[in-house]
Design a protein around this motif. Structure first.
Motif, PDB file in Angstrom:
ATOM      1  N   PRO A 160       0.816  -1.219   0.000  1.00  0.00           N
ATOM      2  CA  PRO A 160       0.000   0.000   0.000  1.00  0.00           C
ATOM      3  C   PRO A 160       0.848   1.266   0.000  1.00  0.00           C
ATOM      4  CG  PRO A 160      -0.875  -1.568   1.572  1.00  0.00           C
ATOM      5  CD  PRO A 160       0.420  -2.123   1.077  1.00  0.00           C
ATOM      6  N   GLU A 161       1.989   1.230   0.667  1.00  0.00           N
ATOM      7  CA  GLU A 161       2.878   2.396   0.691  1.00  0.00           C
ATOM      8  C   GLU A 161       3.366   2.749  -0.708  1.00  0.00           C
ATOM      9  OE1 GLU A 161       3.265  -0.268   2.728  1.00  0.00           O
ATOM     10  OE2 GLU A 161       2.686   0.632   4.635  1.00  0.00           O
ATOM     11  N   GLU A 162       3.645   1.730  -1.516  1.00  0.00           N
ATOM     12  CA  GLU A 162       4.071   1.974  -2.894  1.00  0.00           C
ATOM     13  C   GLU A 162       2.904   2.465  -3.745  1.00  0.00           C
ATOM     14  OE1 GLU A 162       7.604  -1.260  -3.639  1.00  0.00           O
ATOM     15  OE2 GLU A 162       5.555  -2.030  -3.486  1.00  0.00           O
ATOM     16  N   MET A 163       1.713   1.930  -3.481  1.00  0.00           N
ATOM     17  CA  MET A 163       0.549   2.310  -4.292  1.00  0.00           C
ATOM     18  C   MET A 163       0.179   3.781  -4.123  1.00  0.00           C
ATOM     19  SD  MET A 163      -2.099  -0.869  -4.375  1.00  0.00           S
ATOM     20  CE  MET A 163      -1.802  -1.679  -2.809  1.00  0.00           C
ATOM     21  N   VAL A 164       0.284   4.313  -2.916  1.00  0.00           N
ATOM     22  CA  VAL A 164      -0.125   5.709  -2.718  1.00  0.00           C
ATOM     23  C   VAL A 164       0.784   6.679  -3.457  1.00  0.00           C
ATOM     24  CG1 VAL A 164      -1.272   5.276  -0.516  1.00  0.00           C
ATOM     25  CG2 VAL A 164       1.116   5.971  -0.529  1.00  0.00           C
ATOM     26  N   GLU A 165       1.955   6.234  -3.857  1.00  0.00           N
ATOM     27  CA  GLU A 165       2.885   7.081  -4.607  1.00  0.00           C
ATOM     28  C   GLU A 165       2.575   7.115  -6.099  1.00  0.00           C
ATOM     29  OE1 GLU A 165       5.200   8.955  -3.126  1.00  0.00           O
ATOM     30  OE2 GLU A 165       4.595   8.162  -1.178  1.00  0.00           O
ATOM     31  N   ILE A 166       1.668   6.249  -6.565  1.00  0.00           N
ATOM     32  CA  ILE A 166       1.353   6.167  -7.990  1.00  0.00           C
ATOM     33  C   ILE A 166       0.394   7.293  -8.361  1.00  0.00           C
ATOM     34  CG2 ILE A 166       0.267   4.755  -9.782  1.00  0.00           C
ATOM     35  CD1 ILE A 166       1.209   2.288  -8.242  1.00  0.00           C
ATOM     36  N   PRO A 167       0.747   8.105  -9.359  1.00  0.00           N
ATOM     37  CA  PRO A 167      -0.143   9.194  -9.777  1.00  0.00           C
ATOM     38  C   PRO A 167      -1.453   8.647 -10.353  1.00  0.00           C
ATOM     39  CG  PRO A 167       2.043   9.429 -10.761  1.00  0.00           C
ATOM     40  CD  PRO A 167       1.997   8.092 -10.100  1.00  0.00           C
ATOM     41  N   GLY A 168      -2.565   9.232  -9.927  1.00  0.00           N
ATOM     42  CA  GLY A 168      -3.861   8.864 -10.471  1.00  0.00           C
ATOM     43  C   GLY A 168      -4.557   7.709  -9.779  1.00  0.00           C
ATOM     44  N   ILE A 169      -3.911   7.087  -8.810  1.00  0.00           N
ATOM     45  CA  ILE A 169      -4.544   5.961  -8.121  1.00  0.00           C
ATOM     46  C   ILE A 169      -5.517   6.506  -7.080  1.00  0.00           C
ATOM     47  CG2 ILE A 169      -2.868   5.615  -6.269  1.00  0.00           C
ATOM     48  CD1 ILE A 169      -3.200   2.521  -7.105  1.00  0.00           C
ATOM     49  N   THR A 170      -6.605   5.776  -6.894  1.00  0.00           N
ATOM     50  CA  THR A 170      -7.634   6.197  -5.946  1.00  0.00           C
ATOM     51  C   THR A 170      -7.761   5.169  -4.832  1.00  0.00           C
ATOM     52  OG1 THR A 170      -9.376   5.055  -7.154  1.00  0.00           O
ATOM     53  CG2 THR A 170      -8.934   7.351  -7.782  1.00  0.00           C
ATOM     54  N   VAL A 171      -8.473   5.533  -3.788  1.00  0.00           N
ATOM     55  CA  VAL A 171      -8.697   4.598  -2.678  1.00  0.00           C
ATOM     56  C   VAL A 171      -9.404   3.335  -3.167  1.00  0.00           C
ATOM     57  CG1 VAL A 171      -9.891   4.291  -0.473  1.00  0.00           C
ATOM     58  CG2 VAL A 171      -8.614   6.380  -0.910  1.00  0.00           C
ATOM     59  N   PRO A 172     -10.447   3.439  -4.010  1.00  0.00           N
ATOM     60  CA  PRO A 172     -11.058   2.198  -4.520  1.00  0.00           C
ATOM     61  C   PRO A 172     -10.070   1.318  -5.298  1.00  0.00           C
ATOM     62  CG  PRO A 172     -12.538   4.029  -4.882  1.00  0.00           C
ATOM     63  CD  PRO A 172     -11.234   4.612  -4.394  1.00  0.00           C
ATOM     64  N   ASN A 173      -9.121   1.948  -6.015  1.00  0.00           N
ATOM     65  CA  ASN A 173      -8.094   1.169  -6.720  1.00  0.00           C
ATOM     66  C   ASN A 173      -7.237   0.397  -5.736  1.00  0.00           C
ATOM     67  OD1 ASN A 173      -7.574   3.923  -8.999  1.00  0.00           O
ATOM     68  ND2 ASN A 173      -8.849   2.141  -9.321  1.00  0.00           N
ATOM     69  N   ILE A 174      -6.803   1.059  -4.688  1.00  0.00           N
ATOM     70  CA  ILE A 174      -5.955   0.422  -3.680  1.00  0.00           C
ATOM     71  C   ILE A 174      -6.713  -0.708  -2.995  1.00  0.00           C
ATOM     72  CG2 ILE A 174      -4.745   0.775  -1.484  1.00  0.00           C
ATOM     73  CD1 ILE A 174      -4.099   3.624  -2.498  1.00  0.00           C
ATOM     74  N   ARG A 175      -7.968  -0.467  -2.660  1.00  0.00           N
ATOM     75  CA  ARG A 175      -8.786  -1.513  -2.024  1.00  0.00           C
ATOM     76  C   ARG A 175      -8.938  -2.720  -2.933  1.00  0.00           C
ATOM     77  NH1 ARG A 175     -13.501   2.280   0.532  1.00  0.00           N
ATOM     78  NH2 ARG A 175     -12.324   2.962   2.350  1.00  0.00           N
ATOM     79  N   THR A 176      -9.110  -2.464  -4.221  1.00  0.00           N
ATOM     80  CA  THR A 176      -9.250  -3.561  -5.175  1.00  0.00           C
ATOM     81  C   THR A 176      -7.986  -4.399  -5.240  1.00  0.00           C
ATOM     82  OG1 THR A 176     -10.810  -2.273  -6.485  1.00  0.00           O
ATOM     83  CG2 THR A 176      -9.725  -4.119  -7.592  1.00  0.00           C
ATOM     84  N   VAL A 177      -6.836  -3.744  -5.303  1.00  0.00           N
ATOM     85  CA  VAL A 177      -5.565  -4.472  -5.354  1.00  0.00           C
ATOM     86  C   VAL A 177      -5.386  -5.297  -4.069  1.00  0.00           C
ATOM     87  CG1 VAL A 177      -3.052  -4.246  -5.432  1.00  0.00           C
ATOM     88  CG2 VAL A 177      -4.473  -2.866  -6.938  1.00  0.00           C
ATOM     89  N   LEU A 178      -5.697  -4.718  -2.919  1.00  0.00           N
ATOM     90  CA  LEU A 178      -5.569  -5.451  -1.654  1.00  0.00           C
ATOM     91  C   LEU A 178      -6.528  -6.639  -1.614  1.00  0.00           C
ATOM     92  CD1 LEU A 178      -5.208  -2.486   0.855  1.00  0.00           C
ATOM     93  CD2 LEU A 178      -3.420  -4.038   0.053  1.00  0.00           C
ATOM     94  N   ALA A 179      -7.725  -6.483  -2.158  1.00  0.00           N
ATOM     95  CA  ALA A 179      -8.680  -7.597  -2.205  1.00  0.00           C
ATOM     96  C   ALA A 179      -8.157  -8.719  -3.099  1.00  0.00           C
ATOM     97  CB  ALA A 179     -10.037  -7.107  -2.699  1.00  0.00           C
ATOM     98  N   VAL A 180      -7.570  -8.358  -4.234  1.00  0.00           N
ATOM     99  CA  VAL A 180      -6.989  -9.362  -5.134  1.00  0.00           C
ATOM    100  C   VAL A 180      -5.831 -10.082  -4.442  1.00  0.00           C
ATOM    101  CG1 VAL A 180      -5.683  -9.673  -7.283  1.00  0.00           C
ATOM    102  CG2 VAL A 180      -7.734  -8.234  -7.244  1.00  0.00           C
TER     103      VAL A 180
END
Length: 89
Positions: free
Chosen positions: A29-49
């Motif tokens: 998650p720490e790496e994901m928040v650094e990605i431009p254009g990513i949203t909370v629903p995107n991060i949640r989806t990746v964590l669910a996967v």
């Protein structure tokens, strides 16, 4: 203009940030928040996967982790009880 599907957008965002689709399972998650254009629903989806992949690979990993934690607590508790008996006995 055609609306981009959620999965396509998610993969595009990661590709633009230089990640391969296979890296979605390893990214934190720490790496994901650094990605431009990513949203909370995107991060949640990746964590669910990631959780689904763990469940498929290792069974219900949450129960395994929970059992390990409880076992460690029990061991520490017994260790403290034994130390207390040695001091009084």
């Amino acid at each position: 203009m055609k609306r981009e599907r959620f999965e396509e957008r998610l993969l595009r965002i990661f590709a633009e940030a230089g990640y391969q689709p296979s890296q979605l399972l390893d990214i934190t998650p720490e790496e994901m928040v650094e990605i431009p254009g990513i949203t909370v629903p995107n991060i949640r989806t990746v964590l669910a996967v990631q959780n689904k992949a763990l469940d498929e690979a290792y069974g219900d990993h949450k129960k395994v982790v929970g059992v390990r934690i409880l076992s460690e607590i029990r061991r520490q508790w017994q260790k403290k009880e034994n130390e207390g008996k040695e001091e009084t006995g």
